[in-house]
Design an enzyme around this catalytic site. Structure first.
Site, mmCIF file in Angstrom:
data_model
loop_
_atom_site.group_PDB
_atom_site.id
_atom_site.type_symbol
_atom_site.label_atom_id
_atom_site.label_comp_id
_atom_site.label_asym_id
_atom_site.label_seq_id
_atom_site.Cartn_x
_atom_site.Cartn_y
_atom_site.Cartn_z
ATOM 1 N N GLU A 127 -5.461 -8.159 -0.779
ATOM 2 C CA GLU A 127 -6.392 -8.027 0.265
ATOM 3 C C GLU A 127 -7.761 -7.497 0.140
ATOM 4 O OE1 GLU A 127 -5.176 -5.009 3.325
ATOM 5 O OE2 GLU A 127 -2.815 -5.648 3.343
ATOM 6 N N GLU A 142 0.636 -1.448 -0.040
ATOM 7 C CA GLU A 142 -0.022 -0.014 0.175
ATOM 8 C C GLU A 142 0.817 1.403 -0.031
ATOM 9 O OE1 GLU A 142 -3.169 -0.192 2.845
ATOM 10 O OE2 GLU A 142 -4.060 -1.924 1.841
#
Ligand SMILES: *[C@@H]1O[C@H](CO)[C@@H](O)[C@H](O)[C@H]1NC(C)=O
Length: 355
Positions: free
Chosen positions: A286, A177
């Site tokens: 995710e 991320e």
């Protein structure tokens, strides 16, 4: 590859429904037979085994890790044996790996703990993602953009590649991320890390490339992929360089128990179209939700989209099991051999009963 499978199946079976299916696009249509349905499935599915990343903040500050040293191996054995899952992601904080010394050597007391988890993953026969969970940062500084140098980050990956050079089932997840950075500059950081991995003997493994905006699926094709599209392996190929992206369906980035969208029409579908147009593949590393009716509907629909588009989507990884207990809204930790309802219905269910 899938097309040739379908052709072979139709040759062997010669059944009208399958022949009919061949004349249609191979995604998005209802399956006619159980056999064809099985082909409409991603290659890999599994669950994040979190804990060695605990304490990592989105600015790259660290806290206290909680590696799932005893529960993680047991969970992965359960997921692999009982749910037939074959992909696990093992997040880990960069500072913990090097004992808070930027550019330093792997810190054996912590690395050996992490490696035991990795070995337990590999022992299941699954693909195991080594995820450096640092948001492209080290204590506030962005890698290659005023913070750590590309070589300091490359040095981390060089050391990890040496450790796992002979493990073909380790997948190198370069960075969890990234956010609030310049993507073209980040692409150079990514390129440097890839060369560091390949230079240190890990020449065959998949490498996962993440994008900005916390690696969001929504807008990945415009925010992240154009910059990453220039990144290559030494021989100029890109087939082992797999995009990864994340998506949560609760409207609050994966905090709440209720889902409000399946994320398909406006997020996943445009990315799917983009990936196919440029001949690239991706994993959803995710996603998840609460154990609620809204999330059973939405997460299952989301994952069905990946199943139907398995020419570009290699797989998914649910968030998360490992050190999370039942007090966590998105827990996917099993209770013994009993899975959470979302895992049963969608994360494992959509893999075992596609699409
Ligand atoms: C868990 O979900 C509930 C219901 O959606 C919400 O009220 C609560 O704030 C969430 N907990 C956390 C820690 O976000």
């Amino acid at each position: 590859m899938k097309d040739s499978h379908l052709a072979l199946v139709s040759l062997l079976a010669g059944s009208a429904p399958i022949c009919q299916a061949l004349s249609m696009p191979h995604w998005g249509s209802e399956p006619d037979t159980r056999l064809e349905k099985r082909l409409q499935r991603v290659a890999y599915a599994g669950i994040n085994i979190a804990g060695c990343d605990f304490g990592m903040q989105t600015n790259g500050d660290s806290g206290t890790p909680d590696c799932p040293s005893s529960v993680g191996p047991t969970q992965m054995q359960h997921f692999a044996t009982n749910d037939h899952l074959n992909l696990f992601r093992l997040p880990v904080g960069w500072p913990y790996l090097v004992n808070y010394e930027l550019g330093g050597p792997l810190y054996e007391p912590f690395f050996s703990t992490y490696d035991a988890l990795m070995q337990a993953c590999l022992a299941t026969g699954a693909l195991c993602i080594l995820d450096v969970h640092n948001y492209a940062r080290w204590y506030g500084g962005i890698i290659g953009q005023g913070g750590p140098t590309n070589d300091q980050f490359g040095n981390l990956w060089a050391q990890l590649a040496q450790k796992y050079a002979s493990q073909k089932n380790v997948v190198f997840g370069l960075m969890n991320e990234p956010h609030d950075l310049v993507m073209t500059t980040w692409a150079a950081t990514v390129q440097n890390a890839i060369y560091a991995i390949r230079d240190n003997g890990a020449t065959t493994q998949m490498i996962l490339l993440s994008g900005t905006n916390y690696d969001a699926v929504g807008g990945f094709q415009t925010n992240s992929a154009p910059a990453l599209s220039s990144v290559v392996d030494y021989d100029g190929t890109q087939n082992k360089l797999i995009y990864e992206a994340h998506q949560y369906l609760d409207g609050d980035g994966g905090a709440l128990t209720e889902c409000i969208t399946n994320g398909v029409t406006n997020q996943l579908a445009p990315l799917t179209t983009y990936l196919r147009s440029v001949g690239r593949q991706a994993m959803l590393t995710e996603t998840g939700g609460g154990n609620t009716a809204s999330c059973f509907t939405d997460v299952c629909a989301e994952l069905s989209h990946l199943n139907w588009n398995n020419d570009v989507w290699l797989g998914w990884v649910g968030w998360a099991a490992g050190s999370f207990d039942s007090s966590y809204n998105l827990t996917e930790s099993p209770n013994g051999n009993v899975d959470t309802a979302l895992v049963t219905d969608c994360i494992a269910g959509k893999f075992n009963n596609p699409p």
